[in-house]
Design a protein around this motif. Structure first.
Motif, short mmCIF file in Angstrom:
data_model
loop_
_atom_site.label_atom_id
_atom_site.label_comp_id
_atom_site.label_asym_id
_atom_site.label_seq_id
_atom_site.Cartn_x
_atom_site.Cartn_y
_atom_site.Cartn_z
N GLN A 126 61.69 -77.77 91.68
CA GLN A 126 62.93 -77.59 92.41
C GLN A 126 62.71 -76.39 93.33
O GLN A 126 62.19 -75.39 92.98
N LEU A 127 62.87 -76.76 94.49
CA LEU A 127 62.67 -75.67 95.64
C LEU A 127 63.92 -75.19 95.94
O LEU A 127 64.89 -76.01 96.26
N THR A 128 64.03 -73.72 96.20
CA THR A 128 65.32 -73.08 96.80
C THR A 128 64.97 -72.44 98.02
O THR A 128 64.00 -71.79 97.93
N ALA A 129 65.68 -72.61 98.94
CA ALA A 129 65.34 -71.72 100.09
C ALA A 129 66.43 -70.76 100.60
O ALA A 129 67.64 -71.28 100.60
N PHE A 130 66.14 -69.77 100.87
CA PHE A 130 67.11 -68.60 101.31
C PHE A 130 66.72 -68.43 102.83
O PHE A 130 65.42 -68.10 103.20
N ILE A 147 64.15 -65.26 109.00
CA ILE A 147 63.61 -64.96 107.81
C ILE A 147 63.68 -66.47 106.89
O ILE A 147 64.91 -66.82 106.73
N ILE A 148 62.76 -66.69 106.37
CA ILE A 148 62.78 -67.87 105.34
C ILE A 148 62.16 -67.62 103.93
O ILE A 148 60.96 -66.98 104.06
N ILE A 149 62.75 -67.57 102.78
CA ILE A 149 62.24 -67.38 101.88
C ILE A 149 62.10 -68.68 100.82
O ILE A 149 63.39 -69.15 100.60
N MET A 150 61.29 -69.11 100.09
CA MET A 150 61.40 -70.40 99.58
C MET A 150 60.66 -70.00 98.07
O MET A 150 59.60 -69.47 97.90
N LEU A 189 57.93 -67.26 93.83
CA LEU A 189 57.79 -67.06 95.33
C LEU A 189 56.74 -68.09 95.58
O LEU A 189 55.55 -68.03 95.43
N LEU A 190 57.12 -69.07 96.66
CA LEU A 190 56.05 -70.04 97.01
C LEU A 190 55.77 -69.58 98.56
O LEU A 190 54.62 -69.75 99.00
N TYR A 191 56.86 -69.26 99.61
CA TYR A 191 56.54 -68.90 100.77
C TYR A 191 57.57 -67.84 101.40
O TYR A 191 58.72 -68.00 100.87
N THR A 192 57.02 -67.31 102.37
CA THR A 192 57.92 -66.41 103.15
C THR A 192 57.59 -66.07 104.56
O THR A 192 56.22 -66.17 104.64
N GLN A 193 58.36 -66.15 105.34
CA GLN A 193 58.15 -66.06 106.80
C GLN A 193 59.18 -65.12 107.59
O GLN A 193 60.45 -65.22 107.33
N SER A 194 58.79 -64.47 108.15
CA SER A 194 59.66 -63.51 109.09
C SER A 194 59.29 -63.51 110.74
O SER A 194 58.14 -63.06 110.68
N ASP A 226 64.78 -74.40 111.67
CA ASP A 226 63.37 -73.86 111.41
C ASP A 226 62.97 -73.88 109.80
O ASP A 226 61.95 -74.25 109.59
N GLY A 227 63.90 -73.52 108.99
CA GLY A 227 63.78 -73.41 107.57
C GLY A 227 63.50 -74.89 106.91
O GLY A 227 62.68 -75.08 106.19
#
Length: 77
Positions: free
Chosen positions: A13-17, A34-37, A43-48, A68-69
């Motif tokens: 289950q992936l949750t994206a903020f 900003i993307i936080i997955m 935590l799997l992935y983060t990007q700002s 983008d997310g």
């Protein structure tokens, strides 16, 4: 002998903020997204990053960040 243990998840289950900040750069020409997955294990992935598309309103910048997310989420699948 060496044995390997491989655990395959039955489901992931992936949750994206996703969030955006409007007109925070000094030149007034850029917005930041900003993307936080998160996955089951953390935590799997983060990007700002500075958004490449210029929005005229805060709501527009939020929609750009969501777009983008979703693109990034599809890449991770």
């Amino acid at each position: 002998k060496h044995y390997k243990l491989r655990i395959k998840p039955t489901s992931l289950q992936l949750t994206a903020f996703i969030d955006a900040s409007f007109a925070i750069h000094g030149d007034g020409k850029g917005h930041t997204g900003i993307i936080i997955m998160m996955g089951d294990s953390g935590l799997l992935y983060t990007q700002s990053s500075k958004q490449k598309l210029l929005g005229h309103h805060s709501t527009e910048c939020e929609l750009i960040a969501v777009n983008d997310g979703l693109f990034t989420l599809e890449q991770l699948r």
